[in-house]
Structures are given as structure tokens and as C-alpha cells.
Design a protein around this motif. Sequence first.
Motif, PDB file in Angstrom:
ATOM      1  N   GLY A   1       0.025  10.283  -8.022  1.00  0.00           N
ATOM      2  CA  GLY A   1       0.329  10.181  -6.587  1.00  0.00           C
ATOM      3  C   GLY A   1      -0.845  10.435  -5.665  1.00  0.00           C
ATOM      4  N   GLY A   2      -2.065  10.401  -6.192  1.00  0.00           N
ATOM      5  CA  GLY A   2      -3.230  10.709  -5.361  1.00  0.00           C
ATOM      6  C   GLY A   2      -3.400   9.793  -4.160  1.00  0.00           C
ATOM      7  N   ALA A   3      -2.981   8.532  -4.263  1.00  0.00           N
ATOM      8  CA  ALA A   3      -3.168   7.575  -3.158  1.00  0.00           C
ATOM      9  C   ALA A   3      -1.875   7.305  -2.390  1.00  0.00           C
ATOM     10  N   LEU A   4      -0.831   8.094  -2.666  1.00  0.00           N
ATOM     11  CA  LEU A   4       0.435   7.872  -1.949  1.00  0.00           C
ATOM     12  C   LEU A   4       0.385   8.531  -0.571  1.00  0.00           C
ATOM     13  N   PRO A   5       0.760   7.789   0.476  1.00  0.00           N
ATOM     14  CA  PRO A   5       0.740   8.372   1.826  1.00  0.00           C
ATOM     15  C   PRO A   5       1.990   9.220   2.062  1.00  0.00           C
ATOM     16  N   VAL A   6       2.051  10.361   1.386  1.00  0.00           N
ATOM     17  CA  VAL A   6       3.296  11.141   1.385  1.00  0.00           C
ATOM     18  C   VAL A   6       3.663  11.685   2.764  1.00  0.00           C
ATOM     19  N   MET A   7       2.691  11.747   3.686  1.00  0.00           N
ATOM     20  CA  MET A   7       2.987  12.209   5.046  1.00  0.00           C
ATOM     21  C   MET A   7       2.973  11.053   6.047  1.00  0.00           C
TER      22      MET A   7
ATOM     23  N   GLN B   1      -8.431  14.059  16.248  1.00  0.00           N
ATOM     24  CA  GLN B   1      -8.071  14.329  17.647  1.00  0.00           C
ATOM     25  C   GLN B   1      -6.558  14.270  17.855  1.00  0.00           C
ATOM     26  N   TYR B   2      -5.908  13.329  17.152  1.00  0.00           N
ATOM     27  CA  TYR B   2      -4.466  13.125  17.389  1.00  0.00           C
ATOM     28  C   TYR B   2      -3.613  13.623  16.221  1.00  0.00           C
ATOM     29  N   ASN B   3      -4.240  14.366  15.287  1.00  0.00           N
ATOM     30  CA  ASN B   3      -3.486  14.996  14.200  1.00  0.00           C
ATOM     31  C   ASN B   3      -2.719  13.986  13.342  1.00  0.00           C
ATOM     32  N   ILE B   4      -3.430  12.964  12.913  1.00  0.00           N
ATOM     33  CA  ILE B   4      -2.830  11.888  12.124  1.00  0.00           C
ATOM     34  C   ILE B   4      -3.229  12.016  10.656  1.00  0.00           C
ATOM     35  N   PRO B   5      -2.262  12.054   9.738  1.00  0.00           N
ATOM     36  CA  PRO B   5      -2.602  12.072   8.308  1.00  0.00           C
ATOM     37  C   PRO B   5      -3.348  10.793   7.911  1.00  0.00           C
ATOM     38  N   VAL B   6      -4.401  10.954   7.116  1.00  0.00           N
ATOM     39  CA  VAL B   6      -5.165   9.811   6.607  1.00  0.00           C
ATOM     40  C   VAL B   6      -5.189   9.899   5.084  1.00  0.00           C
ATOM     41  N   THR B   7      -4.649   8.878   4.416  1.00  0.00           N
ATOM     42  CA  THR B   7      -4.671   8.856   2.962  1.00  0.00           C
ATOM     43  C   THR B   7      -5.678   7.810   2.498  1.00  0.00           C
ATOM     44  N   PRO B   8      -6.799   8.269   1.904  1.00  0.00           N
ATOM     45  CA  PRO B   8      -7.765   7.296   1.399  1.00  0.00           C
ATOM     46  C   PRO B   8      -7.227   6.626   0.140  1.00  0.00           C
TER      47      PRO B   8
ATOM     48  N   TYR C   1       0.822  -1.211   0.000  1.00  0.00           N
ATOM     49  CA  TYR C   1       0.000   0.000   0.000  1.00  0.00           C
ATOM     50  C   TYR C   1       0.862   1.270   0.000  1.00  0.00           C
ATOM     51  N   GLU C   2       2.174   1.085  -0.150  1.00  0.00           N
ATOM     52  CA  GLU C   2       3.076   2.249  -0.154  1.00  0.00           C
ATOM     53  C   GLU C   2       3.135   2.926  -1.515  1.00  0.00           C
TER      54      GLU C   2
ATOM     55  N   ASN D   1       7.827   4.968  -9.821  1.00  0.00           N
ATOM     56  CA  ASN D   1       8.146   3.979  -8.787  1.00  0.00           C
ATOM     57  C   ASN D   1       8.210   4.625  -7.399  1.00  0.00           C
ATOM     58  N   LEU D   2       7.387   5.629  -7.210  1.00  0.00           N
ATOM     59  CA  LEU D   2       7.392   6.323  -5.922  1.00  0.00           C
ATOM     60  C   LEU D   2       6.826   5.405  -4.828  1.00  0.00           C
ATOM     61  N   ARG D   3       7.350   5.567  -3.646  1.00  0.00           N
ATOM     62  CA  ARG D   3       7.024   4.671  -2.536  1.00  0.00           C
ATOM     63  C   ARG D   3       7.110   5.473  -1.235  1.00  0.00           C
ATOM     64  N   TYR D   4       6.073   5.450  -0.423  1.00  0.00           N
ATOM     65  CA  TYR D   4       6.086   6.187   0.835  1.00  0.00           C
ATOM     66  C   TYR D   4       5.691   5.267   1.979  1.00  0.00           C
ATOM     67  N   PRO D   5       6.568   5.063   2.920  1.00  0.00           N
ATOM     68  CA  PRO D   5       6.208   4.243   4.081  1.00  0.00           C
ATOM     69  C   PRO D   5       5.188   4.961   4.960  1.00  0.00           C
ATOM     70  N   PHE D   6       4.414   4.175   5.661  1.00  0.00           N
ATOM     71  CA  PHE D   6       3.415   4.740   6.578  1.00  0.00           C
ATOM     72  C   PHE D   6       3.238   3.763   7.733  1.00  0.00           C
ATOM     73  N   ASP D   7       2.327   4.058   8.628  1.00  0.00           N
ATOM     74  CA  ASP D   7       2.293   3.340   9.900  1.00  0.00           C
ATOM     75  C   ASP D   7       1.202   2.291  10.033  1.00  0.00           C
ATOM     76  N   ILE D   8       0.000   2.683   9.655  1.00  0.00           N
ATOM     77  CA  ILE D   8      -1.155   1.814   9.911  1.00  0.00           C
ATOM     78  C   ILE D   8      -2.044   1.753   8.671  1.00  0.00           C
ATOM     79  N   LEU D   9      -2.410   0.543   8.304  1.00  0.00           N
ATOM     80  CA  LEU D   9      -3.388   0.343   7.232  1.00  0.00           C
ATOM     81  C   LEU D   9      -4.697  -0.085   7.865  1.00  0.00           C
ATOM     82  N   ILE D  10      -5.795   0.554   7.434  1.00  0.00           N
ATOM     83  CA  ILE D  10      -7.092   0.199   8.000  1.00  0.00           C
ATOM     84  C   ILE D  10      -8.082  -0.036   6.870  1.00  0.00           C
ATOM     85  N   LYS D  11      -8.933  -1.055   7.064  1.00  0.00           N
ATOM     86  CA  LYS D  11      -9.901  -1.424   6.028  1.00  0.00           C
ATOM     87  C   LYS D  11     -11.312  -1.434   6.608  1.00  0.00           C
TER      88      LYS D  11
END
Lengths: 475, 475
Positions: free
Chosen positions: B90-96, B74-81, B41-42, B48-58
Amino acid sequence: MGNAVGQPNDSLIAMQDLAALLKGICGEKFVFTDREYLLNYETDQTMNLRYPFDILIKPAFAREISEILKVCNQYNIPVTPRGGGSGVTGGALPVMGGVVLSLERLNRIVCINKLESYVIAESGVVTADLCKAVEEEGLYFPVLPSSGAYSFVGGNVAENAGAINSCKYGNIGAYVLNMEVVLPTGEIIWTGANVSKSATGLNLTPFFVGSEGILGIITQVVLRLLPPCLPEVQLLASFNKLENACNAVQDIKGACLSPAAVELIGKNAITMTAGFLAEPLPLVTPDVTAHLLIGLQEYHPDVLHRSLEKLVTLIAKYTDNDVLVAETTLEKEQLSKLRFNIGNAMTSGGRNYRDIDACIPVGALYNYIRRVEDICAGNNLSLVFFGHALDGNLHTMIVMDETQLAGQTPTLDKAVDGIYEYAISLGGVISGEHGIGSLQKPYLKWQFSPTQLSLMRRLKSFFDPNGILNPGKIL
Amino acid sequence: MGNAVGQPNDSLIAMQDLAALLKGICGEKFVFTDREYLLNYETDQTMNLRYPFDILIKPAFAREISEILKVCNQYNIPVTPRGGGSGVTGGALPVMGGVVLSLERLNRIVCINKLESYVIAESGVVTADLCKAVEEEGLYFPVLPSSGAYSFVGGNVAENAGAINSCKYGNIGAYVLNMEVVLPTGEIIWTGANVSKSATGLNLTPFFVGSEGILGIITQVVLRLLPPCLPEVQLLASFNKLENACNAVQDIKGACLSPAAVELIGKNAITMTAGFLAEPLPLVTPDVTAHLLIGLQEYHPDVLHRSLEKLVTLIAKYTDNDVLVAETTLEKEQLSKLRFNIGNAMTSGGRNYRDIDACIPVGALYNYIRRVEDICAGNNLSLVFFGHALDGNLHTMIVMDETQLAGQTPTLDKAVDGIYEYAISLGGVISGEHGIGSLQKPYLKWQFSPTQLSLMRRLKSFFDPNGILNPGKIL
């Protein structure tokens, strides 16, 4: 502070001082305060409602409108933009007084680009003039509302106006590529681009389409054009039972015919208009309960004639009466004469009407009409219905004596309540094409959740923090 | 605070604590933190852009997404749909970093209403599946992008995706009647109504169409459907001179033929794809410089065949080469095989490409291509162009070795600069259908005024005050 009738309570400047400032922007001769002249701008076509205001201004350029809005923002003056004044829900009524800003001098067709198929026009161009100019260049602009002979193209976009042929072509919003808009705070922006497709940034165009002039003043529009089709062929059918006419409409929807218009005309509309015109009209006989006036616009003669045959066969399932077909201009004028005089009939002889143009699922058409008839009968109100049946967008007008109507009698309110309640219960909406304006405001909360309404209100404040632009409308 | 790679700097919660909270919303098995699994999901299809992130949720429901967004706010967490991950900007890349929210479990077709001609689908339905289900009910949904076999309908709406037949049918936004959207602050709204027409309040639907997931997460869409047309007929023509192909496109635009597709394919695209497929392909010969692949979709056989004849005559003015016509599925597969393998060819053998899909006036098509060719040649870059010529929406891809591309070499930047500068000077836009995403952000200020950009930025803050939703995109 001045004392003019209708002066807004919270204005921070005397009206004569404001007039002087505005004259500095547009020139002396385009700022009007003469009460008698202003009378012409106190009304639109919304029943006989009339709102006095203080200053009429007729700018000719976006940059003048920008300056006007900056001044009115500074002094907290309501500004009501006005196109052709053809609205029936109070969109152009200066309900808070203040300034009426007429767009009648923004009346230039800037260019017609044949290869790229678009027209650029200022917002005060009369829609019929735009259609004619486009036609002369060998192209077609399909959205000419019934009011097109005097409504402005900018007003049509602000209302996302439909036309009799919207079941084929959609409403005017579907044709807007780009717009020049003056924001309530004075900024001038273009909202899109003059190309076929754009996925570049947030698309600002649809924010202003159908926003009824509460988010910005449209000063130029770029409209996509179509190739011209063959001259329209019309068909008129009469039915002795309303249910059969409604079933025919559903069959037409399922038959892949893509007609340009399917207008249902109810018994009262037929009788009242025939009485008003006082001449023999096609298919008007005592036992006729409903008409369907159908228009076909196609590119190929074969398709046109095959669709016509298919329609005639389909309709024959629902009525034994003759079906009339009109191909020449003269024949079509005769066939559609009744339909296009319903409005005149409803406002003749001291009558006027409360406009109701809910849009409902087409499958619910018959039940909806029956319920509206019951509600009106139960309240001793006279109902005239007609309109865009294939889209489920019927005009169910409550016709009353002008003096009665002005009073907004409790029975009228009760009937309108009942109609909207039922329309919404069917999954319908309060307005299909006439908008909310000032007249329909109370019903918005029936359709929308508090979250939706709050979002709309906050959007209004976002664009217009001081609430000066077309106040008292929609929200 | 956790130490996961890509953890957003300003988050106010440790990632393991956040994961626990999210598991409380969606259930343990739909929250993922395993790094190896997250690798899938990166990326999307953006080079070939790739961005690591922390949590995947479905999540599976709008109400779950609402709760997720409230917690992340509440906790200021970036969410990439994330939809199908088919984007090229790059619309779905979790760049943050932060949370990726996959919509894959919202995959139900809720209903197909034949009479009212609409489908209600959750946003994670694969677009090709939706088209198939609709077809089985005897209706037609025309906007199937090239990525339709794996892109999601919600993602297509969020990008206002086009398809090969958008020159006839428009982009997907033209079909959206209504949407369920979860706002970044957690409110769930419906934006429109399931009827043909509405002029009721501010129309919220178009706010979210094409907003690339920065204003809200689409959870359901209601799409207008069309009657089915005859099976498509395709036509393939080859040209020895590019200018002739471009002139043919202009003539087609003026000829009122309304083709469903007019794809121009340039020499490099032909050569590279023929090499990749390594098999004989129709009309691929050494002297051929361009193909036009044209699709016709009509309701009447007469119209279809007359349009075909007219096209063949028109094209004969511009080329002496044979024109091929395909009517059967097998013939059409053969005729369009080259076109639909350009993407595969461009990403084969260690290659990848920088996507450029500016949309320009169709009258400027030839000059635009020549200029893009010159710019690429001057920078020693390999250009492959093809795409939606009738709309002026060409895909001019700069193909490079993957290692080169990842580095975003200065020559690539210089070339892209030059191409957009020229497109904008022609009155064009940066993207016709692929969007801005993260890749094209630097160019937005080339097209828009500071006033326009400021308005877009303020709108983003209006909907998403903490800037948590799809951050780093568009603006």
C-alpha cells in the motif's frame, strides 16, 4: 563552580560535584580527575593538538552511559566519546573540555554466529582482535583499517572507516546490520535487526554510521561476516613516470579484476619512508617516481592466478621495471613494509602532518595530484601522497615540523584551501574516510549548500537538543 | 471547500482552486481531475484496495515538485508520491485522498559514466530500462526486482527493493551513491556525492533509502555499477521432503558458493502455478514437495562450473530426484517459468493475496514454514510460500478469493498476527523487502520499542512538520 582547566563555561555544576555524581554511576575507580592521567586522553592522532578537560570516565555498560548522559544533559556538560584515539581529524579531541567518555571497557565479543554469518561485539573491541576472533571461527571480516591494531570497532563504525581493501569490500558501514546506541538524551535503542534484510520502518542504523559520535554513542555492533578467501597475493610495481602509474590505475578499474587493494605511493612517500627505515627496500631506486602496491583476495586459485597474470600484463604497458609478486607472509611483509611505515616516517624526527584525504573521481587522479603538488610547491610545503587510488581516495599529507604545524601557519591554510577548492571543483569530497572532526569543519560549507548544512545542523539538534555530545565536531 | 470524494477533511482550499494553482506550476495538461482517469491511480498491487482522491499531477522536474509541495503544505493537502505502482503493502495508495503525484514523466537516463562506474537516472525510469541501458554500455546493475519491467528506479530506492539475486548483491540501497530529493517542505537537496567514498558531514543518502516516500520525494538517483559477469547458469532441484530442501539451503549458505539466487518454492506454489499455466513443467510431479531454483553469476567459467558441480553434489545429499541445469536463454526461461508465474497464478481466477515477507534467521527456516503452515491450516486459509530462502526472506502469501480478502476477515487478521508474532520471536522482522506501507502499520509496534517508534515518529515530523507527504504510511 570548580576551576579546573578547560571547564566548560556554561556548565551548571562544579566539576568535583559532577565527578561525585559520575562515581555513583560507574564506581569510584572508573572516574578520573588526576591531571597527569588525563593527559593521555587530551590528544588523538590529529597533529599535535591537545585539549585539556575535566573528568575521564570509563563506563562498562550501555545503561551506565545512559545515566552519564542524562546527568551531563541536566548540567550542560560536554561529553566527548573516545574509542582507540586513532583519528586524524580531531574526532576524539575534547575541544570543549568537560567529560571524556572512554569506551575501552566495552571490550567483549558477545557472540559469533557462524550459520547466520554475523558477529556481535561491544564497541570498545579492538578491530584487529575482532578480525582474529572471527578468523578463528572460519569466517572473514574484511574492514581492518591501518589503525586496526589499536582502533576500536565502534569508533570505526562511527567514522565509517575504510581499509586498504575497501575498493573491493567497501567501508565498514556496509557490514553493519544492527547497533545498540545510547542517544545523547539517554535513551538506549537498537537500530536494526540481526537478519539479512529488513524493510521494516525507518532504518535507524545508517543515521549513526559515520556520524562521528555527534548523534549517539555506539555501545554494540552487529557486523555481517564473509566466508574466508585464499591468502592474499601482493604485487608491487614501480614507475618512472607518475602519469603512467595513474593510467595503470584507470586501466585496472576498467579491467573487471576486483583487486582488494590498489595503493599508489608517490616519490616523497617512498624517499621519506626509505630514509626512515634505513634499509634496502624493494623497487626503491633513484629514478622511481611512484609505486603501486596491489593486493588480490580471491576464493579460487585459478581466478587468483589469472588475475595476477592479467595485472602483470596490464602493468607492463606502463613500466619497464620489474614487477614483484609476494605470496608468503614473509614476502608480503617485505613488499608492503614501505607502505605501512609511511605514517611512522611522517611523524618521526619531530615531524607531523596535516591530514588531507579528499576523494575525487578516479579519472581525475593524475591532474589532481599535479595540482596538489603545484599548490604545495607554491607555498613551500612538503607533500607526501599515497593511498587508495582505485577509489580516488588519496592521502595527500602536508608534512611539517611539529612547531610549524601547531601554529596552523597561513601558508598551510592557504594550501589546504586550494586543495579542497580543486577537489570540490572536480566533483570530489573533502574526506573519503577520515571524517570532518574538528579539523575540517571550516570546509564543510565549501562542499554543501546552505540547505544541506541547515538540514545537518537541525538533525544534530534533533538528536542532541542541548548539544552536549561531541560538541565542536562536523558542524 | 470542494466536495470531491476522498477530499481531505482538513484541507484549507477547495479542490478546484488547488487544481488551478497546480496547473500554474506544471501546465494545464499535466493536472487531472477526471474521475474515470483517476481510477487508474487509486490502486497499486496491494490486494484489491482502492482509495479515491482528488487531483493527479504529473510534474517533470524537481523544481515543479518543490512548488507543488510548497502549495500543498500551505493548504494542508496530502500528497502521495507514486512510482510504477508495483507495491504490495500500500505504499502508493492515497489513503488520505488529496493529491497523487506521479513520477512517470521523470523518465530520463541522465548519463552513464563508464570510467567512474555509475548511472544517473531520474526516479521515474523503469528499472528494466535502466538495466538494459547500462548493459549496452558494458556494465551491470544487479538489482532488478521481479516487478522491474514496470516498477520505477526511484520507487525501488524508496522501498530499498530487493531482487531474486539479493543474496549475492544486496538490496538496491547498497548501490546508491547520491540522490536528488525534494523535501516535504519544498527544499531540493543532493544527499551524497558521485565518488566511491565519502566521510564528509552527515550522510543524508540513507535517510531516504527505504523510507517509503514519507520523508522526501526522490527525483534523481546515482547508482554504482558493476562489471558485467558471465551469463547466469540456473539449476532446478526438487525435493520430496520440505525439511531436506531447507537443510540444503543451510548447507549452501555454509559452502562459500555465493549464488546469485536461491529460491525455495513450496508445494502449493508449485501446484497452483502448474494449474494456472496448464502445461508440462520441469520437475513437477505429484510427490514433489519443494523446488530450489538456484542462479549462479560469476566472472570466470572455471568458477562457474566448479560452483555448479559443488552445488549438484551438495543437493544430491538431500534428494534422489534429478537436478536440471539451464545455460541457454531458452532453457532458463523453461526452468524459471514456474517461479516467475507464481504471482500471476495467485491473482488469477478471482483470487488475490495478503503479502507477508517477514525475514527470519536462515537457521529457523524450516520451523518457521511449519509454524506458518500450521497457523494457516488452523484458520482454514490457503498458504502459498516461495522466495529468497538464503536470506531467510520468504514470501508466505495467504491466497483468498478477492471478496474475502477485501473484507480483511478476522481469520486473516488472526493468522497474520500469529505469523508476525512467531517471526519476531525468532529475531526476525516484519518485512524483508516489501516495506510497511499502509497495510503493515499495526504490526510495527510488535517489533519496535516505544522509544524506537517515538524516534521514527519524531523523525517523520522533523522532515515533514505538517505530515502532508505520503500520510498514513509506516507510522
